[in-house]
Design an enzyme around this catalytic site. Structure first.
Site, mmCIF file in Angstrom:
data_model
loop_
_atom_site.group_PDB
_atom_site.id
_atom_site.type_symbol
_atom_site.label_atom_id
_atom_site.label_comp_id
_atom_site.label_asym_id
_atom_site.label_seq_id
_atom_site.Cartn_x
_atom_site.Cartn_y
_atom_site.Cartn_z
ATOM 1 N N ASN A 26 -8.350 -2.680 -2.817
ATOM 2 C CA ASN A 26 -9.737 -2.332 -2.508
ATOM 3 C C ASN A 26 -9.990 -0.834 -2.608
ATOM 4 O OD1 ASN A 26 -8.174 -2.219 0.004
ATOM 5 N ND2 ASN A 26 -10.111 -1.779 1.005
ATOM 6 N N HIS A 27 -8.931 -0.037 -2.631
ATOM 7 C CA HIS A 27 -9.122 1.401 -2.799
ATOM 8 C C HIS A 27 -9.113 1.845 -4.250
ATOM 9 C CE1 HIS A 27 -9.250 3.343 1.219
ATOM 10 N NE2 HIS A 27 -8.839 2.143 1.582
ATOM 11 N N HIS A 76 -3.932 -8.320 -3.300
ATOM 12 C CA HIS A 76 -3.985 -7.224 -2.332
ATOM 13 C C HIS A 76 -4.453 -7.641 -0.936
ATOM 14 C CE1 HIS A 76 -4.297 -3.205 -0.721
ATOM 15 N NE2 HIS A 76 -5.522 -3.498 -0.323
ATOM 16 N N ASP A 94 -5.893 7.331 -2.172
ATOM 17 C CA ASP A 94 -6.676 7.661 -0.974
ATOM 18 C C ASP A 94 -5.801 7.948 0.228
ATOM 19 O OD1 ASP A 94 -9.553 5.534 -1.642
ATOM 20 O OD2 ASP A 94 -9.280 7.688 -1.926
ATOM 21 N N ARG A 95 -6.271 8.827 1.070
ATOM 22 C CA ARG A 95 -5.647 9.232 2.322
ATOM 23 C C ARG A 95 -4.476 10.183 2.138
ATOM 24 N NH1 ARG A 95 -8.355 5.855 5.936
ATOM 25 N NH2 ARG A 95 -8.554 3.720 5.252
ATOM 26 N N HIS A 125 -0.986 4.473 -0.672
ATOM 27 C CA HIS A 125 -1.986 5.430 -0.207
ATOM 28 C C HIS A 125 -1.578 6.877 -0.380
ATOM 29 C CE1 HIS A 125 -5.136 2.869 1.133
ATOM 30 N NE2 HIS A 125 -4.357 2.162 1.927
ATOM 31 N N HIS A 175 -2.746 -4.615 2.314
ATOM 32 C CA HIS A 175 -4.068 -4.339 2.882
ATOM 33 C C HIS A 175 -4.094 -4.017 4.372
ATOM 34 C CE1 HIS A 175 -8.383 -4.276 2.710
ATOM 35 N NE2 HIS A 175 -8.584 -5.414 3.323
ATOM 36 N N ARG A 202 -13.896 -5.256 8.872
ATOM 37 C CA ARG A 202 -13.998 -4.555 7.596
ATOM 38 C C ARG A 202 -15.420 -4.524 7.072
ATOM 39 N NH1 ARG A 202 -8.676 -2.930 5.868
ATOM 40 N NH2 ARG A 202 -7.218 -4.609 6.366
ATOM 41 N N ASP A 262 0.817 -1.217 0.000
ATOM 42 C CA ASP A 262 0.000 0.000 0.000
ATOM 43 C C ASP A 262 0.848 1.262 0.000
ATOM 44 O OD1 ASP A 262 -2.900 -0.878 2.042
ATOM 45 O OD2 ASP A 262 -1.682 -2.110 0.696
ATOM 46 N N ASP A 284 -21.055 18.726 -11.085
ATOM 47 C CA ASP A 284 -19.949 19.166 -11.922
ATOM 48 C C ASP A 284 -18.640 19.181 -11.161
ATOM 49 O OD1 ASP A 284 -20.866 22.707 -11.780
ATOM 50 O OD2 ASP A 284 -20.294 21.277 -10.254
ATOM 51 N N ASP A 342 -3.898 -0.373 -3.656
ATOM 52 C CA ASP A 342 -4.044 0.756 -2.739
ATOM 53 C C ASP A 342 -3.019 1.845 -3.000
ATOM 54 O OD1 ASP A 342 -5.529 -0.478 0.371
ATOM 55 O OD2 ASP A 342 -6.250 -0.447 -1.683
ATOM 56 N N ASP A 391 -22.992 16.880 -6.151
ATOM 57 C CA ASP A 391 -22.250 17.968 -6.749
ATOM 58 C C ASP A 391 -21.780 17.563 -8.135
ATOM 59 O OD1 ASP A 391 -19.103 19.528 -5.835
ATOM 60 O OD2 ASP A 391 -20.680 20.128 -7.227
ATOM 61 N N SER A 394 -17.441 20.835 -9.032
ATOM 62 C CA SER A 394 -16.772 22.119 -8.968
ATOM 63 C C SER A 394 -16.244 22.298 -7.575
ATOM 64 C CB SER A 394 -17.797 23.215 -9.223
ATOM 65 O OG SER A 394 -18.788 23.081 -8.236
#
Lengths: 704, 159
Positions: A233-234, A285, A204-205, A174, A419, A392, A172, A597, A201, A595, A599
């Site tokens: 999984n991300h 993973h 994210d984060r 991340h 993971h 999880r 990972d 578009d 992964d 949301d 933006s």
């Protein structure tokens, strides 16, 4: 001078006893430090897993809402738009992107030319080290090419260690760009002589998920036989909505973010699921389950599953045939209570609740979904057996017996997976058969953990290399590091405590029948555990969380004192603030979906009529494009130039503020009267009589 | 002899289980034998290494597996806490101990002296332990340990 050496070395008994005392005391302080470090990591991990569980509950809720309460056409509109789908489906070529998207002369970042070469890769690395962004056109071209290349690859990649090549396996990342750069620095860039497997992964984060993807995809295009990627999984657009990647892309690419995200959704689904080296080492993973079928996995159409958070449509349809229909008008409250508040539902078991005597044949889509869910979400444990993964909410816990059986069936020698966070960056389990490799150092906080990668030689013996990125030039000593981690962990925990204030208060009150404000430590711990549902050492943490009375009881309301929340106004009820705080992340996701578009921040609200607002006239504003209205906006007019807009919600809403746009599209600012959760904005009054109002996020809480 | 109400014993047991679970990575009621020292100390006890070995003998399996079960650990540790064994070392006693090593009563101990005592006498420090203590305790300019300051710093961190 003297030769009386015995004097020099004679130690009095007193001194020896003193030494023992000091050694004893020192070992005590070290143990204490280690305990603090452990429970801090425990806090981080419990909160993270609880969040992930909530995420799955939310996904169930969403799924239901999207399937039942929306116009079929608008479903896709929520997540994309006709123009974007076209791009994704028809697969625009590189030249078409070139024609459509202009790169200004003022752009000094890397200008990629396809097919990519090592020079392009170096330019990218150099640019990202200097915190530059790659222009959207090149990102899109890169993603297009990446998708084209990935489509040719099977679900399971087969590699061999030939000659004397060592293969490097990373876990990972991340979004931690520093870690990737550190790995390349220590271990060299990917090349024919230096093959890599990245085990999912990537995003994210962390704050550089996009840059990591760009680098990995670039090397994939340059060395397609030596840079291998597994899906994690991300690599899932619904996870990205919650865990920061979607936000990162929208912020960095204001104009083309939506297109990029749409293309990424496709690219992720084309990532291979696993890699096997020399037919002996399986790399994927998450883990395995007792039903994992590698042949089946190799044969399915992996790109059908864009997200694992929603069971496939055919499965959902079948579930609903078995469930009661819920009337639309009462939908939101019912579902909100049932799913968002509940915690015990298990995502894949919901697919198998067909026990109410259905005679429908097993759904192949369900098997596909479960097989992939298992390999991307499962965790190894030392107990035998295969049980649903409670922390999880998806995948399972698999024991050494499950591993042994799989190895026997497929003649494997080792399983490398990622993971799970590991303080040392790696961990060996199941008697040496399973290796966890985690490459994001300082994952929770500066100093929380090392990262590591594996060097696998042609004999398939693994060698581990650890590292840790540090922003301090002087390395913090252990004491300082633990202090940092501990305060960060406690901060997160206190936020969670605040978010559950009223539930906690009533739980405490149950033990405090005479309303003294004090309860025993035992009762306090029981209440904390039952409300927060986090398995933590409450008695150990007590001193940091709550004040004690002289007679050893807990002054339970003191656990809310420390938290700095801005002054509430009388119109905003405390319960509302707490609810919003608790569901803030869920709401962010919903808001991100509304949301359209991307933006960052606006939902268009159109009036159902375009009459000029008259005195005391009430006009209902409808939210465009999103049928199940979580709120309605009404307006009334005091005088011709003033209209009051109030939002009444039948469900929770994200914090918002709005301004109104006049017919001439001049934004007229409106006065504020109520303060809100996050900033000082208040209610907005329209000074204009037009009926278009733009709701802008991050501002006001409306009274409900 | 003190008589303990059932409630008090139950509370002690819960404390022990909590401390145990902090080190129980896989949530299967076992911990690595090398962590027992940390667990016992995290409950506020100050056993010497010798005392720890004695305790281990009581909680290990007949055939040592490298793991300790909560089942065996709980009753033994409960008794330790009820008996108030392995009493904490108060701050003043600790201070006297450092003073005992400070022959000339000058308020500090030289690095060489301290290293000699702590790595050769009593229950000797490992190299790692010694280096770790010095990293916090040693004043690099004078190469001495000003023990009063060191103690104050460590005690403050604790609270």
């Amino acid at each position: 001078m003297g030769c009386n050496s015995s004097v020099a070395y004679r130690r009095s008994e007193k001194a020896i006893r003193a030494a023992i005392l000091i050694q004893n005391w020192y070992r005590f302080t070290k143990a204490r430090l280690e305990t603090r470090r452990r429970y801090s990591l425990s806090i981080f991990q419990s909160i993270e897993y609880a969040d992930e569980q909530d995420q799955l509950q939310l996904a169930n809720f969403f799924t239901f809402m999207l399937d039942h309460c929306t116009h079929p056409d608008s479903v896709s509109h929520i997540l994309t738009s006709p123009g974007v789908s076209q791009v994704v489906d028809e697969g625009l070529s590189l030249t078409e992107f070139e024609n459509r998207i202009d790169v200004p002369d003022s752009y000094y970042g890397p200008r990629l030319s396809f097919p990519l070469t090592v020079e392009d890769a170096n330019a990218l690395l150099h640019a990202f080290r200097n915190e530059q962004l790659l222009h959207a056109r090149y990102v899109l071209q890169l993603l297009c090419e990446t998708r084209r290349v990935l489509k040719e690859m099977p679900n399971i990649t087969h590699l061999s260690t030939s000659y004397s090549k060592e293969i490097t396996v990373c876990g990972d990342l991340h979004g931690n760009l520093d870690d990737l750069l550190l790995i390349f620095y220590k271990n060299g860039l990917p090349s024919e002589q230096n093959p890599y497997v990245f085990n999912g992964d990537f995003v994210d984060r962390g704050k550089n998920s996009m840059e990591i993807l760009i680098i990995l995809f670039a090397f994939l295009l340059i060395y397609p036989n030596d840079l291998h990627l597994n899906r994690g999984n991300h690599e899932d657009y619904i996870m990205n909505l919650r865990y920061g990647f979607t936000k990162e892309v929208s912020k960095k690419y204001k104009d083309h973010g939506k297109l990029i995200l749409c293309l990424l959704r496709d690219v992720f689904s084309w990532l291979p699921l696993a890699t096997i080296i020399d037919s002996k080492v399986l790399i994927l993973h998450g883990g395995i389950s007792d039903t994992t079928d590698l042949d089946f996995l190799n044969a399915l159409e992996r790109s059908k599953l864009k997200s694992l958070m929603r069971p496939p449509k055919s499965v959902r349809d079948r579930q609903d045939q078995l469930k009661e229909r819920i009337p639309t008008t009462r939908l939101s409250k019912h579902i909100a209570n049932q799913n968002v508040a509940g915690k015990t539902q298990h995502i894949s078991s919901s697919g198998s609740t067909e026990s109410s005597g259905s005679n429908l044949p097993p759904d192949p889509a369900l098997k596909e979904w479960k097989q992939i869910l298992d390999i991307l979400w499962s965790d190894p444990r030392s107990q035998n057996g295969c049980t649903p993964n409670k922390s999880r909410g998806g995948g399972c816990y698999f024991g050494p017996d499950v591993t042994a059986k799989l190895f026997e069936r497929y003649n494997l020698k080792m399983l490398i997976r990622s993971h799970e966070f590991k303080p040392e960056g790696y961990e060996i389990s199941h008697d040496g058969k399973v290796i966890t490799i985690f490459s994001a150092s300082n994952y929770y906080e500066e100093g929380s953990n090392r990262g590591a990668y594996i060097k696998l030689n042609p004999e398939l013996i693994p060698r581990f290399v650890q590292y840790q990125v540090s922003k301090y030039t002087r390395r913090q000593n252990l004491q300082e590091r633990v202090g940092t981690i501990e305060s960060s962990a406690l901060k997160s925990l206190r936020e969670k405590i605040y978010a559950h204030r009223s539930e906690l208060t009533s739980a405490f009150a149950q033990y405090d029948l005479n309303s003294t404000g004090r309860i025993s430590v035992s009762d306090w711990a029981a209440a904390m555990e039952s409300v927060l549902q986090l398995e933590l050492p409450w008695r150990m943490l007590r001193a940091q969380l709550v004040q004690m009375t002289p007679n050893g009881e807990a002054d339970y309301m003191s656990c809310f004192y420390d938290l700095k929340i801005g002054q509430p106004t009388k119109e905003v009820q405390p319960a509302l603030v707490e609810t919003l705080c608790r569901y803030r992340r869920d709401l962010e996701i919903i808001f991100n979906i509304i949301d359209k578009d991307h933006s960052g921040e606006r939902i268009r609200i159109r009036s159902s009529s375009s009459q000029i607002l008259q005195k005391e006239q009430r006009t209902i504003f409808k939210c465009e494009g999103f049928p199940p209205l979580p709120f309605e906006l009404t307006s009334s007019c005091r005088n011709r130039s003033l209209a009051t807009c109030t939002i009444r919600s039948t469900w929770m809403m994200p914090p918002m503020l709005f301004t109104s746009m006049s017919e001439r599209n001049v934004r007229t600012r409106i006065a504020s009267t109520k303060s809100c959760l996050y900033s000082g904005w208040g209610t907005w009054f329209s000074t204009d009589s037009t009926c278009t109002a733009n709701l802008i996020s991050h501002g006001v809480i409306w009274q409900v | 002899m003190f008589l303990f109400a059932d409630g008090a014993v139950a509370e002690i047991e819960k404390k022990i289980i909590e401390a145990f679970e902090v080190f129980d990575h896989e949530c299967n009621k076992t911990v690595d034998v090398r962590e027992i020292g940390s667990i016992v100390r995290s409950l506020g006890c100050f056993p010497t290494e010798a005392e720890l070995h004695e305790l281990l003998a009581k909680v290990e399996e007949e055939e040592p597996t490298g793991y300790i079960n909560l089942e065996k650990f709980l009753p033994v540790m409960t008794k330790v806490l009820l008996d108030r064994s392995y009493q904490p070392i108060p701050e003043d006693v600790l201070l006297h101990a450092f003073e005992a090593l400070d022959e000339n009563k000058c308020g500090y101990i030289t690095k060489e002296e301290l290293v000699k005592y702590l790595t050769e006498e009593g229950e000797p420090f490992t190299q790692e332990e010694m280096e770790d203590m010095l990293s916090t305790a040693l004043d690099p300019e004078t190469n001495t340990v000003r023990y009063r300051d060191y103690i104050s710093m460590m005690i403050v961190d604790e609270t």
